[in-house]
Design a protein around this motif. Sequence first.
Motif, short mmCIF file in Angstrom:
data_model
loop_
_atom_site.label_atom_id
_atom_site.label_comp_id
_atom_site.label_asym_id
_atom_site.label_seq_id
_atom_site.Cartn_x
_atom_site.Cartn_y
_atom_site.Cartn_z
N GLU A 3 -18.59 -5.65 -15.30
CA GLU A 3 -17.70 -6.62 -14.65
C GLU A 3 -17.24 -7.61 -15.72
O GLU A 3 -18.05 -8.16 -16.46
CB GLU A 3 -18.47 -7.35 -13.56
N GLU A 5 -15.07 -11.08 -15.87
CA GLU A 5 -14.43 -12.09 -15.04
C GLU A 5 -14.43 -13.44 -15.73
O GLU A 5 -15.25 -13.71 -16.59
CB GLU A 5 -15.07 -12.19 -13.66
N LYS A 52 -27.00 -7.36 -10.82
CA LYS A 52 -26.22 -7.81 -11.98
C LYS A 52 -27.15 -7.97 -13.16
O LYS A 52 -28.26 -8.46 -13.03
CB LYS A 52 -25.52 -9.14 -11.69
N GLU A 64 -22.74 -4.69 -13.49
CA GLU A 64 -22.79 -4.95 -12.05
C GLU A 64 -22.79 -3.62 -11.31
O GLU A 64 -21.96 -2.74 -11.58
CB GLU A 64 -21.60 -5.79 -11.59
N GLU A 118 -11.09 -11.18 -11.89
CA GLU A 118 -11.63 -10.02 -12.60
C GLU A 118 -10.56 -9.44 -13.50
O GLU A 118 -9.40 -9.32 -13.09
CB GLU A 118 -12.15 -8.98 -11.61
#
Length: 157
Positions: A3, A5, A52, A64, A118
């Motif tokens: 992930e 972000e 996570k 994740e 994201e």
Amino acid sequence: MIEIERKFLVKSDDYKSEASTKTRIVQGFLNTDPNRTVRVRIKGDLGFITVKGKSNVTGTSRFEWEKEISVEEAESLLTLCEKGMLNKTRYEIAIGNHVYEVDEFYGENEGLTVAEIELNDENETFQKPAWLSTEVTGEVKYYNSQLSKNPFKNWVD
């Protein structure tokens, strides 16, 4: 399963009029160790369990894994969670080629509103709406797992 972000504080509620969805979320943590956080969430009428990993140095990327589970399973798992349940409303706002998720917190985190976006790459460019404020990507105190242990109401500026 990585992930990427970025996270920002929100300075006004102008995002609400731009939102395409609004969903209530309740979540707790089975484990808040920064190396492997395990979250249980009820998002609207869906349940999820999420694992996570530890964030990279900049705080933008981490492992994740998420799986949908029944709401009944999520409710059962929430009873096993560590102290500090989070309660929030998530607004989704499409801007350009991205979707911002804006979380408005309640309870012990009342007054905190955070936006996340994201990305596909850490250096990807994206549009920043006028309601965004300070970037807090990588600031551990803004991680949901930390908000459950040290809520916003306890912070001293």
